[in-house]
Write a protein that holds these residues in place. Structure first.
Motif, PDB file in Angstrom:
ATOM      1  N   TYR A  28       0.793  -1.138   0.037  1.00  0.00           N
ATOM      2  CA  TYR A  28      -0.052  -0.112  -0.019  1.00  0.00           C
ATOM      3  C   TYR A  28       0.942   1.229  -0.114  1.00  0.00           C
ATOM      4  N   GLU A  29       1.988   1.440   0.902  1.00  0.00           N
ATOM      5  CA  GLU A  29       2.520   2.391   1.124  1.00  0.00           C
ATOM      6  C   GLU A  29       3.526   2.721  -0.073  1.00  0.00           C
ATOM      7  N   LEU A  30       3.979   1.632  -0.751  1.00  0.00           N
ATOM      8  CA  LEU A  30       4.722   1.990  -1.998  1.00  0.00           C
ATOM      9  C   LEU A  30       3.802   2.713  -3.170  1.00  0.00           C
ATOM     10  N   LEU A  31       2.560   1.878  -3.229  1.00  0.00           N
ATOM     11  CA  LEU A  31       1.680   2.863  -4.311  1.00  0.00           C
ATOM     12  C   LEU A  31       1.344   3.924  -4.094  1.00  0.00           C
ATOM     13  N   LYS A  35       2.217   7.390  -6.271  1.00  0.00           N
ATOM     14  CA  LYS A  35       0.857   8.334  -6.543  1.00  0.00           C
ATOM     15  C   LYS A  35       1.192   9.652  -6.020  1.00  0.00           C
ATOM     16  N   ASP A  36       1.611   9.859  -4.778  1.00  0.00           N
ATOM     17  CA  ASP A  36       1.862  11.488  -4.096  1.00  0.00           C
ATOM     18  C   ASP A  36       3.000  12.041  -4.740  1.00  0.00           C
ATOM     19  N   GLY A  55      -7.083   4.719  -6.271  1.00  0.00           N
ATOM     20  CA  GLY A  55      -7.471   5.133  -7.698  1.00  0.00           C
ATOM     21  C   GLY A  55      -6.960   4.376  -8.701  1.00  0.00           C
ATOM     22  N   TYR A  56      -6.117   3.428  -8.530  1.00  0.00           N
ATOM     23  CA  TYR A  56      -5.699   2.525  -9.605  1.00  0.00           C
ATOM     24  C   TYR A  56      -6.524   1.428  -9.650  1.00  0.00           C
ATOM     25  N   GLU A  57      -6.932   0.668 -10.826  1.00  0.00           N
ATOM     26  CA  GLU A  57      -7.740  -0.592 -10.788  1.00  0.00           C
ATOM     27  C   GLU A  57      -6.641  -1.755 -10.873  1.00  0.00           C
ATOM     28  N   ASN A 146       9.086   8.165  -7.281  1.00  0.00           N
ATOM     29  CA  ASN A 146       9.377   7.451  -5.863  1.00  0.00           C
ATOM     30  C   ASN A 146       8.766   6.379  -5.634  1.00  0.00           C
ATOM     31  N   ALA A 147       9.446   5.105  -6.065  1.00  0.00           N
ATOM     32  CA  ALA A 147       9.187   3.862  -5.872  1.00  0.00           C
ATOM     33  C   ALA A 147       9.904   3.242  -4.877  1.00  0.00           C
ATOM     34  N   THR A 148       9.518   3.795  -3.581  1.00  0.00           N
ATOM     35  CA  THR A 148      10.237   3.282  -2.202  1.00  0.00           C
ATOM     36  C   THR A 148       8.882   3.396  -1.273  1.00  0.00           C
ATOM     37  N   PHE A 149       9.070   2.884  -0.122  1.00  0.00           N
ATOM     38  CA  PHE A 149       8.046   2.995   0.798  1.00  0.00           C
ATOM     39  C   PHE A 149       8.177   4.018   2.105  1.00  0.00           C
ATOM     40  N   VAL A 150       9.226   4.999   1.576  1.00  0.00           N
ATOM     41  CA  VAL A 150       9.488   6.327   2.347  1.00  0.00           C
ATOM     42  C   VAL A 150       8.941   7.285   1.590  1.00  0.00           C
ATOM     43  N   ALA A 151       7.882   7.919   2.237  1.00  0.00           N
ATOM     44  CA  ALA A 151       6.981   9.135   1.777  1.00  0.00           C
ATOM     45  C   ALA A 151       7.513  10.208   1.927  1.00  0.00           C
ATOM     46  N   GLU A 152       8.789  10.471   1.171  1.00  0.00           N
ATOM     47  CA  GLU A 152       9.380  11.747   1.216  1.00  0.00           C
ATOM     48  C   GLU A 152       9.451  12.346  -0.314  1.00  0.00           C
ATOM     49  N   ARG A 153       9.734  13.612  -0.326  1.00  0.00           N
ATOM     50  CA  ARG A 153       9.630  14.251  -1.775  1.00  0.00           C
ATOM     51  C   ARG A 153      10.880  15.081  -2.259  1.00  0.00           C
TER      52      ARG A 153
END
Length: 242
Positions: A28-31, A35-36, A55-57, A146-153
């Protein structure tokens, strides 16, 4: 420029095998992070239950995907990892990131499975990042991945950063808000079953988006080659190696 390695950093389509609707799970976090951060390409998530995630099918299986897949990220449980990779190879996917853990780092059985998976990918002409890694980032506006599970920008810069440690890689990403560090590419190589520091360094040497090469390493796959690349003049960009 190596096409399989290029597709890790500049993919137009990404398959996420193991996408999950369960918050806080890696799938979930990776997706969510993809997206973000604003990935400009197409995301093809796979979940055996189907449905819509963020939002992804979702596709029920990898085989259901009819489109070309430039790069695949595998985050399924360990017992399903090899089967997922077999399916990806049948679809001629050449660039695979295996984030799932539980391989060489846990003992002989895991090491044997890791070796078998790696050989399958190499025999098919593909390349593997991982397993037991945290993914990849390309901050450049044309890709925004950003294809990691660390939600940084991370902000755009001219640095390439490779980390063998997921924990240290995450710590650096989490500290970006408090520093002036900016980079184009980040890659976590995990167990280095295939792709290693020598491969990435050669790629970055040829990539005009990277001016400085930085590495956190806990081992060298081939230390002699690492030095010879410099002595032979193959690597001319500035490097920082810890």
């Amino acid at each position: 420029m190596n096409e399989a390695i290029k597709n890790f950093f500049y993919p137009a389509t990404i398959c996420v095998a193991g996408a999950s609707s369960k918050e806080k799970s890696i799938g979930y976090e990776l997706l969510r992070t993809i997206k973000d951060y604003g990935y400009t390409g197409k995301v093809l998530p796979v979940n055996p239950k189907g449905g819509n995630v963020l939002g992804y099918e979702c596709y029920l299986t990898i085989e259901d995907i009819k489109e070309n897949i430039d790069m695949a990220i595998v985050v399924v449980p360990k017992q399903f990892a090899e089967g997922s990779i077999d399916s990806l190879l049948k679809k001629n996917v050449k660039s695979i990131i295996l984030i799932t853990a539980g391989f060489k780092e846990i003992g002989k059985e895991g090491e044997e499975t890791e070796k078998r998976i790696t050989e399958k990918i190499k025999n098919a002409g593909g390349r593997l990042i991982g397993p037991n890694c945290m993914g990849i980032i390309n901050s450049l506006p044309a890709t925004k991945l950003n294809a990691t599970f660390v939600a940084e920008r991370p902000e755009v810069g001219k640095i390439g950063f490779l980390s063998q440690s997921g924990a240290l890689g995450a710590a650096v990403l989490n500290s970006l808000r408090d520093t002036d560090i900016k980079f184009s590419h980040f890659v976590s190589v995990g167990n280095k079953a295939d792709i290693n520091e020598n491969d990435i360094r050669k790629f970055w040497q040829d990539d005009e988006n990277i001016n400085v090469l930085t590495f956190y390493l806990e081992s060298f796959v081939n230390g002699e080659e690492f030095i010879k690349q410099v002595l032979a003049g193959e690597i001319t960009k500035p490097q920082i190696v810890l």
